[in-house]
Design an enzyme around this catalytic site. Structure first.
Site, PDB file in Angstrom:
ATOM      1  N   ASP A  98       0.869  -1.139   0.033  1.00  0.00           N
ATOM      2  CA  ASP A  98      -0.018   0.093   0.001  1.00  0.00           C
ATOM      3  C   ASP A  98       0.938   1.128   0.045  1.00  0.00           C
ATOM      4  O   ASP A  98       1.586   1.232  -0.767  1.00  0.00           O
ATOM      5  CB  ASP A  98      -0.931   0.013   1.338  1.00  0.00           C
ATOM      6  N   HIS A 300      -6.548  -6.562  -0.971  1.00  0.00           N
ATOM      7  CA  HIS A 300      -5.463  -5.561  -0.817  1.00  0.00           C
ATOM      8  C   HIS A 300      -4.358  -5.859   0.164  1.00  0.00           C
ATOM      9  O   HIS A 300      -3.451  -5.396   0.393  1.00  0.00           O
ATOM     10  CB  HIS A 300      -6.043  -4.320  -0.428  1.00  0.00           C
TER      11      HIS A 300
END
Length: 321
Positions: A98, A300
């Site tokens: 991220d 994610h």
């Protein structure tokens, strides 16, 4: 795992570490802490590496500077260099997920002498856009992209800090593979999409704890954000345009260290229009890109959703570099 604190020349940093050998530095994203790497740290240590996972600037027990101006990628890369210096570590492999992936790419651009290889998860290397990012992101009368929603101080903080446990459950679940498929036309919940100006970010997201997150993990995250709030993490987003301005100095520079990219097949980012083209074009910016991996069965949060797969890839890459 040993928890430590170091007063570096930039900020006071908290980190956990384990093992001896070549250093692998692990950089988490939003909204996480060093606990995001709980599965990777012992695996890397067992494989003969020294794994170091800091709470990034603004998170956990690391210092949280009050000014948003102090959260540019130049500040964050500086923290990573300063942390290595404080530990007398000359070089490291940098792994980021991220926002940590963005830090990894930029660290490789700025300091290839200190970061001899990088692994980036979820966020690919992208070229410099012709205009500031906030002028590109979509907005309508009814909604705006989450990155724009995060720009105004105190607005997102008020919503996210109302019930921290619920906020974390909703965001972590909705961006994970458990939320559902991400194909065109799918109505899978997405915390990183358009945000209703009327209802905010969290209202449409299911309130569920993902199965890969234990109650103890959630409690640890909740306690960390109850202490710091979300302002530090949101300040990364508030530097998107400033990063664009500062990165003009790096225009035309390519990443010349070995690199690897991974993204989950159900990562919301992979469903963004044009994302596959950006990933396909990465070798132009990263000539030594060794692999581009789309990870089945993951969303994610790759290190937490698919820890065994991620550990295998990291150990193989670190051994190669």
């Amino acid at each position: 795992m040993q928890a430590r604190t170091a007063q570096t020349r930039t900020i006071r940093m908290s980190f956990v570490e384990e093992g001896k050998g070549p250093v692998v530095l692990l950089c988490h994203g939003f909204p996480e802490t060093s606990r995001a790497w709980r599965h990777q740290i012992p695996a890397l240590a067992d494989a003969g590496f020294r794994a170091i996972a800091p709470d990034m600037r603004g998170y956990g027990l690391t210092e949280c500077p009050p000014s948003a101006d102090e959260y540019s990628v130049f500040h964050i890369v500086g923290d990573m260099v300063a942390l290595l210096d404080s530990l007398d570590v000359p070089t490291a492999i940098l792994v980021g997920s991220d926002w940590g992936a963005t830090v990894a790419w930029q660290a490789a651009l700025m300091r290839p002498d200190r970061f001899r290889g990088i692994v980036a998860m979820s966020v690919p290397m992208m070229g410099q856009p012709p205009v500031p990012p906030t002028r590109i992101f979509p907005r309508t009368d009814e909604a705006e992209l989450y990155t724009l929603y995060f720009q105004e101080p105190d607005v997102a903080e008020a919503e996210l800090e109302r019930d921290i446990g619920q906020t974390l459950r909703k965001i972590l679940f909705a961006a994970s593979a458990e939320a559902g498929p991400r194909g065109t036309g799918e109505q899978t919940p997405n915390p990183f999409g358009m945000v209703s100006r009327r209802h905010g970010l969290l209202a449409p997201l299911p309130d569920r704890r993902p199965t890969w997150l234990t109650d103890a993990d959630l409690d640890a995250y909740t306690s960390a954000f109850a202490t710091t709030g979300f302002r530090g993490g949101l300040n990364y987003y508030r530097n998107l345009d400033r990063n664009w301005q500062l990165q003009a100095a790096l225009a035309g520079v390519t990443i010349e260290v070995p690199a690897l990219f991974m993204i989950g097949e159900r990562d919301p980012g992979l469903a963004i229009p044009g994302m596959q083209e950006i990933i396909d074009a990465m070798p132009n910016l990263v000539p030594q890109l060794k692999e581009k991996i789309i990870v089945p069965g993951s969303g994610h949060w790759l290190p937490q959703e698919r820890p065994d797969f991620v550990n295998e890839v990291l150990i193989r890459f670190a051994g190669y570099v």
